[in-house]
Design a protein around this motif. Structure first.
Motif, PDB file in Angstrom:
ATOM      1  N   ARG A  18      88.022  27.913  99.970  1.00 35.37           N
ATOM      2  CA  ARG A  18      86.600  27.579  99.982  1.00 35.37           C
ATOM      3  C   ARG A  18      85.766  28.726 100.551  1.00 35.37           C
ATOM      4  N   LEU A  19      86.304  29.409 101.551  1.00 30.37           N
ATOM      5  CA  LEU A  19      85.594  30.546 102.133  1.00 30.37           C
ATOM      6  C   LEU A  19      85.474  31.673 101.104  1.00 30.37           C
ATOM      7  N   ARG A  20      86.539  31.922 100.357  1.00 29.60           N
ATOM      8  CA  ARG A  20      86.480  32.948  99.313  1.00 29.60           C
ATOM      9  C   ARG A  20      85.420  32.608  98.275  1.00 29.60           C
ATOM     10  N   ALA A  21      85.349  31.328  97.898  1.00 23.79           N
ATOM     11  CA  ALA A  21      84.334  30.901  96.933  1.00 23.79           C
ATOM     12  C   ALA A  21      82.927  31.048  97.520  1.00 23.79           C
ATOM     13  N   LEU A  22      82.785  30.769  98.822  1.00 21.40           N
ATOM     14  CA  LEU A  22      81.490  30.923  99.485  1.00 21.40           C
ATOM     15  C   LEU A  22      81.015  32.370  99.411  1.00 21.40           C
ATOM     16  N   VAL A  23      81.901  33.309  99.687  1.00 23.94           N
ATOM     17  CA  VAL A  23      81.536  34.728  99.647  1.00 23.94           C
ATOM     18  C   VAL A  23      81.049  35.105  98.250  1.00 23.94           C
ATOM     19  N   ASP A  24      81.758  34.635  97.216  1.00 24.18           N
ATOM     20  CA  ASP A  24      81.334  34.919  95.838  1.00 24.18           C
ATOM     21  C   ASP A  24      79.983  34.274  95.541  1.00 24.18           C
ATOM     22  N   ARG A  25      79.807  33.032  96.002  1.00 19.42           N
ATOM     23  CA  ARG A  25      78.574  32.302  95.702  1.00 19.42           C
ATOM     24  C   ARG A  25      77.367  32.928  96.391  1.00 19.42           C
ATOM     25  N   LEU A  26      77.539  33.365  97.634  1.00 19.76           N
ATOM     26  CA  LEU A  26      76.435  33.972  98.368  1.00 19.76           C
ATOM     27  C   LEU A  26      76.111  35.372  97.862  1.00 19.76           C
ATOM     28  N   GLY A  27      77.090  36.029  97.245  1.00 17.47           N
ATOM     29  CA  GLY A  27      76.872  37.383  96.764  1.00 17.47           C
ATOM     30  C   GLY A  27      76.704  38.396  97.873  1.00 17.47           C
ATOM     31  N   ILE A  28      77.230  38.086  99.054  1.00 20.71           N
ATOM     32  CA  ILE A  28      77.102  39.013 100.182  1.00 20.71           C
ATOM     33  C   ILE A  28      78.234  40.033 100.151  1.00 20.71           C
ATOM     34  N   GLN A  29      77.977  41.181 100.726  1.00 24.14           N
ATOM     35  CA  GLN A  29      78.966  42.250 100.761  1.00 24.14           C
ATOM     36  C   GLN A  29      79.505  42.363 102.190  1.00 24.14           C
ATOM     37  N   LEU A  30      80.793  42.129 102.362  1.00 23.36           N
ATOM     38  CA  LEU A  30      81.408  42.051 103.687  1.00 23.36           C
ATOM     39  C   LEU A  30      82.390  43.192 103.894  1.00 23.36           C
ATOM     40  N   SER A  31      82.206  43.931 104.971  1.00 28.14           N
ATOM     41  CA  SER A  31      83.113  45.036 105.276  1.00 28.14           C
ATOM     42  C   SER A  31      84.257  44.607 106.189  1.00 28.14           C
ATOM     43  N   PHE A  32      84.100  43.467 106.909  1.00 26.08           N
ATOM     44  CA  PHE A  32      85.129  43.028 107.854  1.00 26.08           C
ATOM     45  C   PHE A  32      86.067  42.008 107.218  1.00 26.08           C
ATOM     46  N   PRO A  33      87.377  42.167 107.416  1.00 24.66           N
ATOM     47  CA  PRO A  33      88.334  41.149 106.946  1.00 24.66           C
ATOM     48  C   PRO A  33      88.181  39.823 107.685  1.00 24.66           C
ATOM     49  N   VAL A  34      88.733  38.775 107.093  1.00 19.86           N
ATOM     50  CA  VAL A  34      88.762  37.432 107.678  1.00 19.86           C
ATOM     51  C   VAL A  34      90.135  37.230 108.306  1.00 19.86           C
ATOM     52  N   GLU A  35      90.166  36.907 109.594  1.00 19.82           N
ATOM     53  CA  GLU A  35      91.416  36.840 110.358  1.00 19.82           C
ATOM     54  C   GLU A  35      91.937  35.405 110.416  1.00 19.82           C
ATOM     55  N   VAL A  36      93.246  35.231 110.215  1.00 19.37           N
ATOM     56  CA  VAL A  36      93.876  33.917 110.218  1.00 19.37           C
ATOM     57  C   VAL A  36      95.087  33.932 111.150  1.00 19.37           C
ATOM     58  N   ARG A  37      95.128  32.958 112.084  1.00 19.69           N
ATOM     59  CA  ARG A  37      96.241  32.835 113.030  1.00 19.69           C
ATOM     60  C   ARG A  37      96.581  31.358 113.226  1.00 19.69           C
ATOM     61  N   VAL A  38      97.698  31.084 113.906  1.00 18.66           N
ATOM     62  CA  VAL A  38      98.106  29.712 114.209  1.00 18.66           C
ATOM     63  C   VAL A  38      98.647  29.654 115.632  1.00 18.66           C
ATOM     64  N   VAL A  39      98.525  28.467 116.271  1.00 17.08           N
ATOM     65  CA  VAL A  39      99.166  28.235 117.571  1.00 17.08           C
ATOM     66  C   VAL A  39      99.637  26.788 117.641  1.00 17.08           C
ATOM     67  N   ALA A  40     100.502  26.529 118.609  1.00 20.30           N
ATOM     68  CA  ALA A  40     100.992  25.173 118.855  1.00 20.30           C
ATOM     69  C   ALA A  40      99.912  24.349 119.549  1.00 20.30           C
ATOM     70  N   GLU A  41     100.030  23.046 119.457  1.00 17.70           N
ATOM     71  CA  GLU A  41      99.075  22.164 120.127  1.00 17.70           C
ATOM     72  C   GLU A  41      99.315  22.150 121.627  1.00 17.70           C
ATOM     73  N   ASP A  42      98.302  21.722 122.373  1.00 15.81           N
ATOM     74  CA  ASP A  42      98.425  21.539 123.818  1.00 15.81           C
ATOM     75  C   ASP A  42      97.664  20.277 124.210  1.00 15.81           C
ATOM     76  N   ASP A  43      97.602  20.006 125.522  1.00 12.72           N
ATOM     77  CA  ASP A  43      96.930  18.798 125.988  1.00 12.72           C
ATOM     78  C   ASP A  43      95.773  19.108 126.934  1.00 12.72           C
ATOM     79  N   ILE A  44      95.202  20.294 126.830  1.00 17.00           N
ATOM     80  CA  ILE A  44      94.091  20.704 127.686  1.00 17.00           C
ATOM     81  C   ILE A  44      92.794  20.120 127.117  1.00 17.00           C
ATOM     82  N   PRO A  45      91.985  19.430 127.929  1.00 22.06           N
ATOM     83  CA  PRO A  45      90.833  18.709 127.382  1.00 22.06           C
ATOM     84  C   PRO A  45      89.939  19.506 126.446  1.00 22.06           C
ATOM     85  N   LEU A  46      89.528  20.716 126.822  1.00 19.80           N
ATOM     86  CA  LEU A  46      88.619  21.477 125.960  1.00 19.80           C
ATOM     87  C   LEU A  46      89.285  22.673 125.294  1.00 19.80           C
TER      88      LEU A  46
END
Length: 436
Positions: free
Chosen positions: A319-347
């Protein structure tokens, strides 16, 4: 504000003019500063490296700069817990841990943040099986709104320590942090471009293929720059000094900064310039963990990052890739993707669910509103939680619905800071007023 010293954050998008700036070197000096502010009715905010993109550290009252409050206080060799003063940078902490034969279990990609600032905003790295930095906190010394010191320990004060692990600077001044370290380890790093479609088709398989995996989708291309780091006891086989300088300074900073500046001047060039990034080739090496996790950040930018359920990431990226195409904006910075395990900290942004992170950036001085607003709408549809130290548009009403531990945090806030000594307009926006 005539005559006042102006403070700015790293990105330069937040400034304030504190009435006074104090640089405590001890807990006693922190206590004195808070009590002085309480007597005169002033608010207090702490600042570390200033890497947050929000005004979370801003104040017109008293600013406590903790950069000189940075000693290692204690190491327990039986548990590998290490207690440090709150202003120590992650880089210095890693050096001190290495001397003890220890390391942080997981890290983000920046080494100059303070331990208190990094944990207060739920700074994370990446790793299917590993939590964020705050999840490794086992104790904390916290100065409340009256200048009283609370020595919080795991298993004894969880009603306060749990919320304080990600405290946003709203519960008090952190004087010291006890963190659970692990035996020192090295990482076998493999960095190479891959097709984004293949990654998204088997997202779970790719992100769990080794210990610490992340990727950067390059807008206007079908390429992603991938980083896969495997924990190892193999001997170090670092890049040469020349290759390290080329990769981390020349390519990631000097050359990339030049591309960003050219892109800002000539936006139509960006799609062509973007094709240069995946051509950097494959890099493989073995190095001390923190030296692989972190790298220099010399190109200044603005950033928004959302935490969403891990299983939603592939669809959100499409959906983000489609958004970039739809907006027609030119982006020089990559989009970063990471993952982590869940925790039980309130915020914590990973509270109660295995989490994927999607971060978007623009070069400093580049218009970002349409892009960031569009990304926020996508992430909101998954119950997204914005990183506490990065740009977003949400307030307390929306955020309260997204955190199962919201009420526990607010109870700790009322107990530790009933007068709002550590509040500021940003915290009032994202947390609401302190309820009686």
């Amino acid at each position: 504000m005539k005559g006042r010293r102006t403070w700015s954050n790293w990105a330069g998008n937040q400034t304030c003019a504190p009435q006074a700036v104090r640089t405590p070197r001890s807990e006693e000096e922190i206590v004195a500063a808070v009590r002085d502010a309480a007597r005169t009715g002033q608010r207090v905010k702490c600042v570390g490296a200033g890497h947050s993109f929000t005004p979370i550290a801003c104040t017109d009252g008293v600013m406590l700069d903790l950069r000189e409050h940075r000693r290692v206080l204690h190491h327990d060799p039986t548990t590998n817990e290490v207690t440090v003063e709150a202003g120590i940078s992650l880089r210095q902490l890693c050096e001190e841990l290495d001397r003890l034969g220890l390391a942080l279990e997981n890290m983000g990609d920046i080494g100059y943040q303070s331990i208190a600032g990094a944990t207060a905003t739920a700074t994370h790295g990446t790793g299917w099986r590993f939590g964020n930095l705050s999840s490794r906190i086992t104790g904390m010394r916290l100065v409340d709104g009256d200048g009283v010191v609370h020595d919080l320990r795991a298993g004894e004060h969880e009603d306060l320590l749990g919320p304080a692990r990600v405290g946003l600077g709203a519960l008090g001044v952190v004087s010291a942090v006890t963190i659970q370290a692990v035996p020192a380890f090295r990482l076998h790093a493999v960095e190479e471009p891959m097709r984004i479609e293949g990654i998204l088709e088997d997202f779970d398989g790719f992100m769990s293929s080794t210990d610490h995996v992340e990727f950067y989708w390059v807008p206007h291309t079908s390429w992603a720059l991938t980083k896969r780091n495997t924990r190892t006891s193999d001997p170090a086989a670092p890049r040469s000094a020349v290759r390290t300088f080329t990769d981390e300074v020349l390519l990631q900073n000097v050359a990339f900064g030049t591309l960003c500046r050219l892109g800002r001047l000539k936006p139509d060039w960006i799609p062509r310039l973007a094709k240069i990034l995946p051509s950097t080739g494959r890099s493989e090496y073995v190095e001390r963990s923190d030296k692989v996790f972190t790298s220099p950040r010399l190109v200044h930018f603005y950033e928004m990052e959302y935490a969403i359920p891990r299983e939603a990431v592939p669809e959100a990226i499409e959906r983000l890739r489609a958004l970039v195409d739809r907006l027609g904006i030119q982006l020089s910075f990559p989009v970063e993707v990471r993952v982590v395990a869940e925790d039980d900290i309130p915020l914590s942004t990973a509270s109660g669910r295995a989490t994927g992170y999607i971060a978007v950036h623009v070069y400093r001085g580049t218009p970002y509103d349409a892009y960031f607003q569009g990304v926020a709408q996508i992430m909101d549809s998954y119950g997204g939680r914005p990183h506490w130290g990065k740009m977003h548009f949400l307030g307390a009403r929306d955020l309260a619905e997204r955190y199962p531990g919201w009420d526990a945090f607010q109870a700790a806030r009322r107990a530790l800071d009933p007068e709002g000594r550590f509040a500021n307009p940003y915290l009032e926006r994202v947390l609401g007023p302190i309820a009686g």
